[in-house]
Design a protein around this motif. Structure first.
Motif, mmCIF file in Angstrom:
data_model
loop_
_atom_site.group_PDB
_atom_site.id
_atom_site.type_symbol
_atom_site.label_atom_id
_atom_site.label_comp_id
_atom_site.label_asym_id
_atom_site.label_seq_id
_atom_site.Cartn_x
_atom_site.Cartn_y
_atom_site.Cartn_z
ATOM 1 N N LYS A 1 25.563 138.407 106.674
ATOM 2 C CA LYS A 1 25.230 138.866 105.328
ATOM 3 C C LYS A 1 24.299 140.059 105.489
ATOM 4 O O LYS A 1 23.228 139.947 106.072
ATOM 5 C CB LYS A 1 24.543 137.753 104.542
ATOM 6 N N GLU A 2 24.731 141.218 104.975
ATOM 7 C CA GLU A 2 23.920 142.423 105.131
ATOM 8 C C GLU A 2 23.577 142.997 103.761
ATOM 9 O O GLU A 2 24.393 142.992 102.844
ATOM 10 C CB GLU A 2 24.671 143.467 105.961
ATOM 11 N N GLN A 3 22.341 143.497 103.641
ATOM 12 C CA GLN A 3 21.905 144.070 102.383
ATOM 13 C C GLN A 3 20.847 145.138 102.642
ATOM 14 O O GLN A 3 20.200 145.147 103.684
ATOM 15 C CB GLN A 3 21.354 142.973 101.470
ATOM 16 N N VAL A 4 20.705 146.052 101.674
ATOM 17 C CA VAL A 4 19.689 147.090 101.772
ATOM 18 C C VAL A 4 18.413 146.583 101.113
ATOM 19 O O VAL A 4 18.415 146.230 99.926
ATOM 20 C CB VAL A 4 20.149 148.402 101.103
ATOM 21 N N GLU A 5 17.323 146.541 101.874
ATOM 22 C CA GLU A 5 16.029 146.121 101.359
ATOM 23 C C GLU A 5 15.198 147.356 100.989
ATOM 24 O O GLU A 5 15.310 148.420 101.609
ATOM 25 C CB GLU A 5 15.273 145.311 102.417
ATOM 26 N N TYR A 6 14.356 147.192 99.976
ATOM 27 C CA TYR A 6 13.494 148.272 99.516
ATOM 28 C C TYR A 6 12.069 147.755 99.338
ATOM 29 O O TYR A 6 11.853 146.624 98.889
ATOM 30 C CB TYR A 6 13.994 148.813 98.168
ATOM 31 N N THR A 7 11.092 148.600 99.669
ATOM 32 C CA THR A 7 9.707 148.311 99.337
ATOM 33 C C THR A 7 8.962 149.631 99.164
ATOM 34 O O THR A 7 9.468 150.696 99.535
ATOM 35 C CB THR A 7 9.026 147.450 100.411
ATOM 36 N N ARG A 8 7.757 149.551 98.573
ATOM 37 C CA ARG A 8 6.956 150.748 98.312
ATOM 38 C C ARG A 8 5.510 150.501 98.711
ATOM 39 O O ARG A 8 4.955 149.418 98.463
ATOM 40 C CB ARG A 8 7.022 151.122 96.831
ATOM 41 N N PRO B 1 24.330 145.216 96.415
ATOM 42 C CA PRO B 1 25.020 143.934 96.586
ATOM 43 C C PRO B 1 25.291 143.608 98.049
ATOM 44 O O PRO B 1 25.485 144.508 98.878
ATOM 45 C CB PRO B 1 26.332 144.132 95.815
ATOM 46 N N ILE B 2 25.312 142.334 98.359
ATOM 47 C CA ILE B 2 25.518 141.875 99.733
ATOM 48 C C ILE B 2 26.872 142.336 100.255
ATOM 49 O O ILE B 2 27.871 142.356 99.537
ATOM 50 C CB ILE B 2 25.417 140.338 99.788
ATOM 51 N N GLY C 1 29.128 151.173 103.721
ATOM 52 C CA GLY C 1 29.504 149.782 103.965
ATOM 53 C C GLY C 1 30.676 149.386 103.104
ATOM 54 O O GLY C 1 31.233 150.194 102.363
ATOM 55 N N SER C 2 31.050 148.118 103.175
ATOM 56 C CA SER C 2 32.180 147.613 102.384
ATOM 57 C C SER C 2 31.662 146.827 101.186
ATOM 58 O O SER C 2 32.201 145.794 100.818
ATOM 59 C CB SER C 2 33.079 146.728 103.253
ATOM 60 N N VAL C 3 30.579 147.338 100.572
ATOM 61 C CA VAL C 3 29.941 146.645 99.454
ATOM 62 C C VAL C 3 30.913 146.405 98.318
ATOM 63 O O VAL C 3 30.931 145.357 97.694
ATOM 64 C CB VAL C 3 28.730 147.456 98.955
ATOM 65 N N TYR C 4 31.742 147.404 98.022
ATOM 66 C CA TYR C 4 32.642 147.290 96.878
ATOM 67 C C TYR C 4 34.100 147.226 97.328
ATOM 68 O O TYR C 4 35.011 147.729 96.656
ATOM 69 C CB TYR C 4 32.402 148.468 95.929
#
Length: 333
Positions: free
Chosen positions: A249-256, A270-271, A294-297
């Motif tokens: 399961k791969e996803q883009v994480e964000y923080t500030r 989306p995963i 990626g193959s998100v969609y």
């Protein structure tokens, strides 16, 4: 950002004398044909990622046909390209220096400038005992001379100036530190941290790293930008094995980073079973632009763009609907 990019590209093209064939605008590329074959393109500068200081002068770090070699920064000065080497400084600091490693673009190879037009670039070297070192190179005089700061072991990324993001000092540096081996191919368990270096009279003080990634999953491919307010925005790919190793399961994480602390990481895409790369930049209006592949969609390894205002980017709902840039095999190196 688009206007500055176009000006910069035109500047380099004019100096190189590499205008497209008469009457052919825009340039039309041929499938699987390099510009050398299509237009006889043979520029006098290094073909690598260009950077520009606050006076819009171009700088390009050197590379060769192999993925390891790099030796100088090509600087555009008075209409001519000058080679400004950094290996003499490296050899002085490390007398047993043997070679640069992954210096041709595999590791970050751009030159980054701060508000004082001091230059920074990352370098990996090998010594005679086969050990390797990661270095931050810093120049206060347009890449003519260099100071060397040794970095801890790991894989690095660095904030880059796009013309709209203020970098008042050394750029933040992201580091992936290996914690343990992983049975998967090309895989390790990694921790993602960020350094906020400071300039001193003696050189660069790295300070203490701030850990960003959580205990679950594997963090990799980080990228960061600084917005017009000076806040740091960081994205990376988080990979989590499914139960009984039935895939990923791969996803883009964000923080500030607001100058005192990081927001809790949040996934903003989306995963997907194979998000492979992501990159982020800010514009003059405070919008963040994210590109991810990626193959998100369910379109194969395609490339997408989406954006969000900097104050709202932590929420996945704040990001625009993804715009398909390229469908099919897309891979950001």
């Amino acid at each position: 950002m688009t206007r500055r990019l176009l000006i910069s590209v035109v500047l380099v093209s004019m100096v190189a004398g590499c205008a497209p064939p008469k009457g052919q605008t825009p340039i039309v590329l041929g499938k699987l044909k390099h510009e050398e074959a299509l237009f006889g393109w043979a520029p006098p500068f290094q073909r690598n990622v260009p950077s520009f200081d606050h006076r819009n002068r171009a700088y390009i770090r050197s590379r060769a046909e192999d993925l390891d070699s790099t030796a100088f920064v090509h600087a555009l000065s008075d209409g001519a390209w000058a080679k400004r080497g950094f290996l003499d400084a490296v050899k002085k600091a490390y007398p047993t220096f043997v070679a640069t490693r992954l210096g041709g673009g595999w590791c970050p190879s751009r030159v980054v400038f701060d508000d004082d037009d001091h230059a920074y670039t990352l370098l990996r070297i090998e010594l005679a005992d086969k050990s390797q070192k990661s270095l931050l190179l810093h120049s206060r005089d347009g890449c003519a001379t260099w100071q060397i700061t040794e970095l801890p072991d790991g894989q690095f990324t660095m904030e880059h100036w796009t013309g709209h993001n203020a970098i008042p000092g050394p750029p933040p540096i992201g580091v992936l530190t290996k914690l343990e081996d992983h049975p998967g191919k090309w895989a390790s368990v990694m921790r993602l941290s960020v350094y906020f270096p400071k300039k001193t009279e003696e050189g660069i003080d790295l300070g203490e790293p701030v850990v960003v990634s959580g205990p679950d999953g594997f963090s990799w491919f980080p990228d960061m930008t600084v917005d017009p307010s000076g806040f740091v925005h960081l994205v990376w790919c988080l990979t989590t094995p499914l139960e009984n190793r039935r895939g990923l399961k791969e996803q883009v994480e964000y923080t500030r980073w607001d100058g005192a602390s990081w927001l809790p990481p949040n996934d903003i895409v989306p995963i997907s079973p194979d998000i492979v790369r992501n990159a982020i930049a800010s514009d003059a209006r405070g919008n963040l632009h994210l590109i991810f592949g990626g193959s998100v969609y369910e379109r194969g390894l395609s490339l997408y763009h989406q954006r969000a205002f900097m104050d709202d980017a932590w929420s996945a709902q704040a990001w625009s609907a993804p715009h398909l840039l390229n469908q099919g095999i897309s891979y950001m190196g």
